[in-house]
Design a protein around this motif. Structure first.
Motif, PDB file in Angstrom:
ATOM      1  N   ASP A 132      45.926  33.963  29.156  1.00 17.18           N
ATOM      2  CA  ASP A 132      45.456  33.269  29.972  1.00 17.18           C
ATOM      3  C   ASP A 132      45.525  33.114  31.275  1.00 17.18           C
ATOM      4  N   TYR A 133      44.381  33.755  31.855  1.00 17.73           N
ATOM      5  CA  TYR A 133      44.275  34.279  33.184  1.00 17.73           C
ATOM      6  C   TYR A 133      44.466  33.184  34.197  1.00 17.73           C
ATOM      7  N   ASP A 134      44.107  31.938  33.984  1.00 12.80           N
ATOM      8  CA  ASP A 134      44.247  30.829  34.981  1.00 12.80           C
ATOM      9  C   ASP A 134      45.053  29.659  34.468  1.00 12.80           C
ATOM     10  N   ASN A 149      31.729  45.185  30.234  1.00 11.24           N
ATOM     11  CA  ASN A 149      32.788  44.345  29.632  1.00 11.24           C
ATOM     12  C   ASN A 149      32.345  42.896  29.831  1.00 11.24           C
ATOM     13  N   ARG A 150      32.949  42.013  29.060  1.00  8.57           N
ATOM     14  CA  ARG A 150      32.879  40.585  29.234  1.00  8.57           C
ATOM     15  C   ARG A 150      34.218  39.795  29.062  1.00  8.57           C
ATOM     16  N   LEU A 151      34.171  38.908  30.160  1.00  5.80           N
ATOM     17  CA  LEU A 151      35.414  37.846  30.131  1.00  5.80           C
ATOM     18  C   LEU A 151      34.899  36.552  29.858  1.00  5.80           C
ATOM     19  N   TYR A 152      35.615  35.954  28.887  1.00  4.26           N
ATOM     20  CA  TYR A 152      35.221  34.789  28.227  1.00  4.26           C
ATOM     21  C   TYR A 152      36.353  33.606  28.472  1.00  4.26           C
ATOM     22  N   HIS A 153      36.079  32.659  29.457  1.00  4.56           N
ATOM     23  CA  HIS A 153      36.849  31.535  29.772  1.00  4.56           C
ATOM     24  C   HIS A 153      37.016  30.601  28.669  1.00  4.56           C
ATOM     25  N   ASN A 154      38.291  30.330  27.958  1.00  2.00           N
ATOM     26  CA  ASN A 154      38.429  29.568  27.075  1.00  2.00           C
ATOM     27  C   ASN A 154      38.381  27.950  27.538  1.00  2.00           C
ATOM     28  N   THR A 161      33.160  30.203  27.985  1.00  2.00           N
ATOM     29  CA  THR A 161      32.133  30.734  28.860  1.00  2.00           C
ATOM     30  C   THR A 161      32.146  31.900  29.363  1.00  2.00           C
ATOM     31  N   ASP A 162      31.091  32.753  29.358  1.00  4.25           N
ATOM     32  CA  ASP A 162      30.881  34.042  29.786  1.00  4.25           C
ATOM     33  C   ASP A 162      30.882  33.932  31.624  1.00  4.25           C
ATOM     34  N   VAL A 163      32.169  34.297  31.995  1.00  2.00           N
ATOM     35  CA  VAL A 163      32.341  34.214  33.286  1.00  2.00           C
ATOM     36  C   VAL A 163      32.576  35.673  34.148  1.00  2.00           C
ATOM     37  N   THR A 164      31.906  36.742  33.607  1.00  2.00           N
ATOM     38  CA  THR A 164      31.894  38.163  33.811  1.00  2.00           C
ATOM     39  C   THR A 164      31.516  38.396  35.426  1.00  2.00           C
ATOM     40  N   GLU A 165      30.300  37.827  35.353  1.00  2.00           N
ATOM     41  CA  GLU A 165      29.894  37.949  36.672  1.00  2.00           C
ATOM     42  C   GLU A 165      30.370  37.558  37.986  1.00  2.00           C
ATOM     43  N   GLN A 166      30.792  36.115  37.732  1.00  2.00           N
ATOM     44  CA  GLN A 166      31.440  35.315  38.849  1.00  2.00           C
ATOM     45  C   GLN A 166      33.085  36.049  39.120  1.00  2.00           C
ATOM     46  N   SER A 167      33.272  36.439  38.076  1.00  2.47           N
ATOM     47  CA  SER A 167      34.873  36.969  37.933  1.00  2.47           C
ATOM     48  C   SER A 167      34.989  38.314  38.466  1.00  2.47           C
ATOM     49  N   GLY A 168      34.031  38.988  38.552  1.00  2.17           N
ATOM     50  CA  GLY A 168      34.072  40.477  39.215  1.00  2.17           C
ATOM     51  C   GLY A 168      34.590  41.370  37.893  1.00  2.17           C
ATOM     52  N   THR A 169      34.541  41.183  36.802  1.00  2.00           N
ATOM     53  CA  THR A 169      35.417  42.055  35.647  1.00  2.00           C
ATOM     54  C   THR A 169      34.401  42.708  34.804  1.00  2.00           C
ATOM     55  N   GLU A 233      42.887  37.046  41.796  1.00  2.00           N
ATOM     56  CA  GLU A 233      43.021  36.480  43.100  1.00  2.00           C
ATOM     57  C   GLU A 233      43.165  34.913  43.007  1.00  2.00           C
ATOM     58  N   GLY A 234      43.235  34.428  41.708  1.00  2.00           N
ATOM     59  CA  GLY A 234      43.848  32.831  41.550  1.00  2.00           C
ATOM     60  C   GLY A 234      42.832  31.995  41.837  1.00  2.00           C
ATOM     61  N   ASN A 235      41.619  32.389  41.968  1.00  2.00           N
ATOM     62  CA  ASN A 235      40.541  31.432  41.931  1.00  2.00           C
ATOM     63  C   ASN A 235      39.476  31.737  41.103  1.00  2.00           C
ATOM     64  N   GLY A 236      39.698  32.404  40.079  1.00  2.00           N
ATOM     65  CA  GLY A 236      38.559  32.662  39.044  1.00  2.00           C
ATOM     66  C   GLY A 236      37.762  33.963  39.404  1.00  2.00           C
ATOM     67  N   ARG A 237      38.411  34.660  40.419  1.00  2.00           N
ATOM     68  CA  ARG A 237      38.008  36.180  40.976  1.00  2.00           C
ATOM     69  C   ARG A 237      39.021  37.062  40.613  1.00  2.00           C
TER      70      ARG A 237
END
Length: 557
Positions: A132-134, A149-154, A161-169, A233-237
């Motif tokens: 639970d990263y957030d 790789n892909r980061l998926y926000h629950n 939601t695929d947040v890979t691009e905005q998260s930088g992961t 970084e605590g802001n989804g990044r």
């Protein structure tokens, strides 16, 4: 407390028959078909024997919708052409290559909710990490693979939601195991992502030049590569800080975490293939120091490197110090490192009995767990060689192997009880990923296993025992929500046990975050002490057995 469901009729039927064993053997059964799981991993084998084909993929056990029942996420490959041009990044084709999310229903069966969740995947995937990263109360998914790789926000509503691009992961290269861990104790989970080697779809011939004897190339032919470390970084990044943190190039396949020197900072172990293993000491200032050689976990008891694959990092001898298990290939012996408490480890494969038992086996996913609730952590290993025609040159070795179950008999020793622990231990698979968790909430820890280019298996623990147990669901508030890195000391009349909370370890897989303890004949834990990652120390007294208990981190006033 979450609404943990009672056992269903299906679950109760699946536990029959139960037969007592005087040897400490377990009883495990295959409930895959009855559970409704229909997953088959696709490796896309070719005549060129490209290395990704034989590595297999992982599995995650986690409760994505917080209904108190564990769900299952499977990682899958993608089609590979024969031949494949250099520079190609494989992409998933039809549904047979999708990653799959199975939701557990109240009756103990599973339903495929992949499309609704939006978790079909994109590329040739290998690993999964849950965390639970957030800190919103819902566990998220990170999926690794070849080429990104892909980061998926629950989202908390059954979708991701695929947040890979905005998260930088997104990363790059060939990524394998990953683990969520709060490296700087700021209450936010960071992400360590291993990469295997610098590799591409080049047509390299390895093995003998005669029909049927072409082999997968040895990793020595390819250079090591830096892992990735993403600071939250605590802001989804996230910011990639591997070099700044002090990481080294390796050939990483497995990652596990524990505070091995009990200084209050979580440390990291990386199992590397055919080079020295890495143990990163957390300096507490955002940097890590690699101390594998100094701590004596870099090589085996003879000073040799080996094909490090799966790993777990828990205290198996109840002395308060986390120990290491590392699986590898046949003729190398699985490596058990006993923590000496002075910053060094003792290679205990010989004295524990693990060396002799594992000599002709090849292991991947591995987990410590107390299958019979006697208060001692046992071991289970998914097995199978990496080379599909290994028998042509070594008749005593096999590509497909049964799982291995090792019973902790005390005194630092393990006994192989696989032959007595159910027909499932006679089945031969090209075993790869393995995750542990009490799927039916009956107080006995189960496992899910993946195979290379084959079906997955749900293996239920039905070991008959009068022993008691307790499972703890820790919820962080100042610490990260999953409480990853928390150290639990549970004491009964027989003495203390310790557990480090983590979803990582094994091979490319992620296990239930809940901490499970066997209490033996005791019906009460006299005390439960929790050292939270934030530094908060919490103590509970006289806790009754045979329950799943939620414990919230105290809020300081």
């Amino acid at each position: 407390m979450s609404p943990y469901a009672p056992q269903s009729a299906l679950q109760k039927r699946s536990q029959q028959p139960e037969q007592k064993s005087s040897s400490g053997a377990g009883q495990f059964i295959d409930v895959t078909e009855a559970s409704g799981i229909r997953f088959v991993g696709r490796a896309s084998h070719t005549s060129k024997k490209y290395l990704p084909e034989t590595m297999g993929s992982g599995v995650a056990l986690f409760d994505f919708d917080n209904d108190g029942r564990l769900d299952i996420f499977f990682v899958n490959g993608a089609p590979i052409s024969d031949p494949t041009p250099p520079g190609t990044i494989p992409k998933k084709g039809g549904p047979e290559y999708w990653n799959r999310l199975y939701h557990q229903k109240p009756d103990g069966t599973f339903e495929d909710v992949t499309e609704k969740a939006g978790l079909q995947g994109v590329g040739y995937d290998m690993g999964v990490a849950v965390g639970d990263y957030d800190n919103d109360g819902y566990q998220d998914l990170y999926v690794t693979g070849y080429g990104g790789n892909r980061l998926y926000h629950n989202n908390g509503d059954g979708t991701f939601t695929d947040v890979t691009e905005q998260s930088g992961t997104g990363g790059s290269g060939w990524c394998t195991s990953a683990v969520w861990v709060d490296l700087d104790n700021d209450g936010l989970l960071d992400l360590v992502v291993l990469r295997y080697m610098k590799w591409d779809f080049a047509d390299i011939w390895c093995g003998e030049h005669r029909p049927g004897y072409r082999a997968y190339c040895h990793p020595d032919l390819f250079p090591p590569i830096m892992p990735l470390v993403y600071h939250n970084e605590g802001n989804g990044r996230f910011t990639e800080v591997a070099a700044k943190a002090g990481m080294k190039p390796g050939k990483g396949l497995g990652a596990s975490v524990a505070d091995f020197d009990r200084d209050g900072h979580i440390d990291l172990f990386v199992s590397n293939d055919s080079m020295t293993e890495f143990l990163y000491h957390n300096n507490g200032n955002g940097t890590l120091t690699e101390e594998g050689l100094l701590s004596e976990v870099a090589v085996d008891g003879m000073g040799n490197t080996y094909a490090g694959m799966g790993t777990d990092f828990q205290d198996y001898n109840n002395d308060g110090l986390p120990d290491l298990i590392v699986t590898n290939l046949a003729n190398q012996k699985y490596a058990l490192y006993q923590n000496n408490g002075d910053g060094t480890f003792n290679y205990a494969s010989y004295t524990s009995g693990i060396g002799g038992v594992s000599l002709l086996h090849s292991g991947w996913g591995v987990c410590f767990f107390d299958y019979d609730n006697d208060g001692l952590k046992d071991l289970i290993v998914a097995q199978g060689h990496v080379i599909d025609n290994i028998h042509l040159q070594f008749p005593d070795l096999h590509y497909r192997e049964p799982m291995l179950l090792l019973h902790n008999i005390g005194g630092g020793k393990f006994a192989d009880v696989s032959p007595e622990s159910g027909e499932i231990f006679q089945e031969r698979w090209a075993g790869r990923g393995l995750a542990r968790g009490d799927i039916d909430n009956d107080g006995r820890v189960d496992v899910v296993v993946t195979t290379n280019d084959g079906p997955a298996y749900v293996v239920r623990n039905v070991t008959p025992s009068d022993n008691h147990w307790i499972t703890l669901l820790l919820v962080g508030h100042k610490s990260n929500r999953d409480a990853i890195g928390a150290v639990i000391k549970l004491t009964t009349s027989k003495g203390p046990q310790w557990w480090t909370v983590s979803t990582g370890g094994s091979y490319c897989s992620s296990s239930d975050k809940r901490a499970h303890f066997g209490l033996g004949s005791d019906t009460v834990a006299t005390s439960i002490e929790i050292q939270w990652p934030s530094g908060i120390h919490q103590v509970l007294h006289q806790v009754k057995s045979d329950q799943i208990l939620r414990i919230d981190e105290p809020v300081e006033t």
